[in-house]
Design a protein around this motif. Structure first.
Motif, PDB file in Angstrom:
ATOM      1  N   VAL A  16      -0.391 -17.797  20.650  1.00  0.00           N
ATOM      2  CA  VAL A  16      -0.711 -17.111  19.394  1.00  0.00           C
ATOM      3  C   VAL A  16      -0.014 -15.749  19.341  1.00  0.00           C
ATOM      4  N   ILE A  17      -0.033 -15.001  20.448  1.00  0.00           N
ATOM      5  CA  ILE A  17       0.633 -13.696  20.474  1.00  0.00           C
ATOM      6  C   ILE A  17       2.123 -13.855  20.177  1.00  0.00           C
ATOM      7  N   GLU A  18       2.769 -14.835  20.799  1.00  0.00           N
ATOM      8  CA  GLU A  18       4.193 -15.055  20.560  1.00  0.00           C
ATOM      9  C   GLU A  18       4.461 -15.399  19.100  1.00  0.00           C
ATOM     10  N   GLU A  19       3.604 -16.236  18.516  1.00  0.00           N
ATOM     11  CA  GLU A  19       3.818 -16.631  17.131  1.00  0.00           C
ATOM     12  C   GLU A  19       3.608 -15.454  16.181  1.00  0.00           C
ATOM     13  N   VAL A  20       2.601 -14.617  16.453  1.00  0.00           N
ATOM     14  CA  VAL A  20       2.388 -13.426  15.632  1.00  0.00           C
ATOM     15  C   VAL A  20       3.621 -12.526  15.699  1.00  0.00           C
ATOM     16  N   ALA A  21       4.170 -12.355  16.897  1.00  0.00           N
ATOM     17  CA  ALA A  21       5.357 -11.511  17.052  1.00  0.00           C
ATOM     18  C   ALA A  21       6.546 -12.080  16.290  1.00  0.00           C
ATOM     19  N   GLU A  22       6.707 -13.399  16.298  1.00  0.00           N
ATOM     20  CA  GLU A  22       7.837 -14.019  15.611  1.00  0.00           C
ATOM     21  C   GLU A  22       7.761 -13.838  14.096  1.00  0.00           C
ATOM     22  N   HIS A  23       6.539 -13.725  13.555  1.00  0.00           N
ATOM     23  CA  HIS A  23       6.395 -13.566  12.111  1.00  0.00           C
ATOM     24  C   HIS A  23       6.642 -12.129  11.653  1.00  0.00           C
ATOM     25  N   GLY A  24       6.667 -11.192  12.577  1.00  0.00           N
ATOM     26  CA  GLY A  24       7.098  -9.847  12.252  1.00  0.00           C
ATOM     27  C   GLY A  24       6.119  -9.003  11.471  1.00  0.00           C
ATOM     28  N   ARG A  25       4.893  -9.453  11.254  1.00  0.00           N
ATOM     29  CA  ARG A  25       3.890  -8.666  10.538  1.00  0.00           C
ATOM     30  C   ARG A  25       3.005  -7.945  11.555  1.00  0.00           C
ATOM     31  N   ALA A  26       3.021  -6.644  11.501  1.00  0.00           N
ATOM     32  CA  ALA A  26       2.192  -5.872  12.432  1.00  0.00           C
ATOM     33  C   ALA A  26       0.728  -6.027  12.057  1.00  0.00           C
ATOM     34  N   ARG A  27      -0.075  -6.502  12.980  1.00  0.00           N
ATOM     35  CA  ARG A  27      -1.510  -6.612  12.765  1.00  0.00           C
ATOM     36  C   ARG A  27      -2.207  -6.338  14.086  1.00  0.00           C
ATOM     37  N   THR A  28      -3.408  -5.841  14.024  1.00  0.00           N
ATOM     38  CA  THR A  28      -4.150  -5.533  15.235  1.00  0.00           C
ATOM     39  C   THR A  28      -4.528  -6.805  15.966  1.00  0.00           C
TER      40      THR A  28
END
Length: 472
Positions: free
Chosen positions: A363-375
Motif C-alpha cells: 500500500v505504501i508503494e502504491e500511494v507513493a506511485e500515485h504522487g498524492r501526498a497524504r498522511t
C-alpha cells in the motif's frame, strides 16, 4: 535479495514470462496420476435418478412429491479433469429471475440453517460421505487430507443460502466464490452432484424440521446459486486463466523463520496493493493458502510474498524450508478488499502484525506511485525486536517519503527505535485520535479482531476499518 520496489519504474525491465512448460516441471494438480486413479472407475455407487424422486442414503423418497421445475438436472459423470478444461463456458440462464426463490423460500432456508448450526460438523461429514460415495471421481478435486479444508465447501454453500435474501450481497459473494473455485478444476456438471449431497445432509440433520416445502425451497435457492456461479465462472474464463504458473526467482531468508519469496508468473497477474493471492505448492497438491502480496504491481511482473513458517503449516513450511529458485508454484486469482482509494485524501492508518506488514508495504508503494501526498501512519508490531524483519525496509520508505510515519511496536523487551511497547491493539488504543483515519489491519486473526474492536471504540466508523478476516 533487495526488496522489490526500491528503484524507479524507468529502471524496471518489461514483463517477460520465464515459464514455457510448467506442468512438465514439478507441478501437480487436476489431470495428474492421482486424479486419473480416482476417475478410472466412475460411478461405482448408484446414480441419482432423474424425475421427481430424491434419493438419500436411507433410500428413495416417496413418489408423491410435487413436480419441481427448479430441480437441478440429474448429475452427469464429469470427464477426467485437465488444466485445459477447468471451466466449461455456458450461458447464464435467463429464467433465474422469473423462477427464483420466493420470500417464503428464503424464510424456510434460513430457519433450516438455524436448526443445522449446532450439528454443522456432523452435517459436513455426511455431506462429503454422500458426495464421494455417489461420485467417487470428485474426490480428486480435494486434497489428500480432508481435515485441511473439510468444511470450506459446505460452509460456503450454507453462507450462500443465508445471504439468498440479499441479491446484491449474494451475487458479490458468489462471484468471488466462483472465480476462486476455478483453480480447483470445478466444472459446470459438478454443481448437480454437490447440490444433491447438500440436500441429503440437510434432510438428515434438520430432522423433523425438514419437509417437502423446505426441500423445494432449498432446490430453488441452490438452483439460483449454481446459475450465478456458472455465469460468473464463464465470464471470468473469458478474461483470466483458472490459475497462474509462477516460477520462484529468489528466496531470501529472514530471522524468525520468515522468507521473502520473489515470483514471476507465466502471464501478467493483475492485482491491487493490499490484496492477497492463494497459493499451491507442488509438495501439497490441492492445498491452497492465502498470502498477501508484499509489493505494489510492477511492470516487470515480479511478485513478492513474505511467509512465516508456523507449526503444522503445510504450505508455509514448504515455502520457507523447501522452496528454491526454479520451483514452480500455482497462484489463484487475487482477492481481498484492503485497497486504497487514491482519489481520496483521508489519512491512512496501517496496522501490521508479524507478516501482516506485507500488504502495508504494498500500500505504501502504491500511494507513493500515485504522487498524492497524504498522511500515512504505520504501526508495525511483533513479539520481540528480532521478529521485526521488515524494519529496515520501512525505515527506507520513511526516509524517502516525508508523509510517512513508522512506529515499531514490541510486546516484550525494550522499545525499538523509541517506539511504544505492548500488544499492538493496546498501543493503537492509547494513541490517536483516529476518527478521521481510514484504517487497514492485517496480521494474526486474534490481533485483527482485537484491533478492529479498539478502533471502533476509538470512534473510527466501521466502514473505514478494512481487513480480510471474515465475521468481524
Amino acid at each position: 535479495m533487495p526488496e522489490p520496489g526500491g528503484s524507479g519504474p524507468s529502471s524496471r525491465p518489461a514483463f517477460a514470462p520465464m515459464i514455457t512448460d510448467a506442468p512438465g516441471l514439478n507441478w501437480a494438480g487436476p489431470g495428474d496420476a492421482w486424479s486419473r486413479a480416482w476417475g478410472a472407475h466412475p460411478q461405482q455407487a448408484p446414480v441419482l435418478p432423474a424425475g421427481n424422486g430424491f434419493t438419500t442414503l436411507a433410500g428413495p423418497r416417496p413418489a408423491a412429491l410435487p413436480p419441481m421445475p427448479d430441480r437441478p438436472p440429474a448429475p452427469v459423470p464429469p470427464p477426467l479433469l485437465n488444466p485445459a478444461a477447468a471451466v466449461a463456458v455456458l450461458p447464464l440462464a435467463a429464467r433465474t429471475a422469473a423462477s427464483g426463490p420466493t420470500a417464503e423460500d428464503i424464510a424456510l432456508v434460513r430457519h433450516s440453517l438455524g436448526v443445522l448450526e449446532p450439528v454443522a460438523d456432523r452435517a459436513t461429514a455426511h455431506f462429503y460421505a454422500v458426495l464421494f460415495l455417489r461420485n467417487p471421481e470428485l474426490r480428486a478435486l480435494f486434497p489428500a487430507s480432508m481435515d485441511v479444508q473439510r468444511d470450506r465447501l459446505f460452509r460456503a454453500l450454507l453462507a450462500a443460502g443465508q445471504a439468498a435474501g440479499s441479491p446484491a450481497e449474494l451475487t458479490a459473494y458468489l462471484d468471488r466464490l466462483a472465480r476462486g473455485h476455478r483453480k480447483y478444476g470445478v466444472l459446470d456438471e459438478h454443481y448437480g452432484p454437490v447440490g444433491e449431497a447438500l440436500l441429503a445432509a440437510l434432510e438428515r440433520y434438520c430432522g423433523r424440521f425438514w419437509d417437502q416445502s423446505t426441500e423445494i425451497a432449498w432446490r430453488r435457492v441452490y438452483r439460483a446459486i449454481s446459475e450465478v456461479m456458472i455465469g460468473s465462472a464463464a465470464a471470468d474464463a473469458r478474461e483470466n486463466p483458472a490459475w497462474w504458473q509462477a516460477e520462484v526467482v529468489a528466496v531470501d531468508h529472514r530471522p524468525g523463520d520468515v522468507a521473502v519469496v520473489a515470483l514471476r508468473t507465466d502471464r501478467p497477474y493483475r492485482y491491487r496493493a493490499g490484496q492477497y493471492t492463494t497459493l499451491e505448492v507442488p509438495m501439497w497438491p490441492r492445498v491452497w493458502r492465502p498470502y498477501s502480496l508484499a509489493s505494489a504491481a510492477r511492470p516487470d511482473g515480479l511478485l513478492t510474498l513474505q511467509v512465516k513458517a508456523v507449526p503444522a503449516g503445510w504450505v508455509s513450511n514448504a515455502l520457507v524450508q523447501r522452496t528454491q529458485p526454479g520451483d514452480v508454484l500455482r497462484l489463484g486469482p487475487p482477492g481481498g478488499t484492503m485497497v486504497v482509494d487514491h482519489d481520496d485524501d483521508t489519512p491512512l492508518l496501517l496496522l501490521g502484525g508479524g507478516t501482516g506488514i506485507a500488504p502495508m508495504l504494498a500500500v505504501i508503494e502504491e500511494v507513493a506511485e500515485h504522487g498524492r501526498a497524504r498522511t500515512v501512519e504505520v504501526f508495525y508490531g511483533a513479539r520481540r525486536a528480532s521478529d521485526l524483519y521488515a524494519r529496515e525496509r520501512l525505515a527506507e520508505l520513511a526516509r524517502l517519503h516525508p508523509w510517512l510515519a513508522v512506529r515499531s511496536v514490541v510486546a516484550e523487551g525494550a522499545p525499538v527505535d523509541g517506539g511504544p511497547t505492548g500488544p499492538l491493539p493496546a498501543v493503537v488504543g492509547r494513541r490517536g485520535p483516529w476518527e478521521e483515519y481510514a484504517a487497514y489491519v492485517s496480521g494474526p486473526p486474534a490481533m485483527v479482531r482485537r484491533t478492529a474492536a479498539v478502533l471502533l471504540d476509538a470512534g473510527v466508523p466501521r466502514e473505514r476499518i478494512h481487513h480480510d478476516l471474515e465475521g468481524v
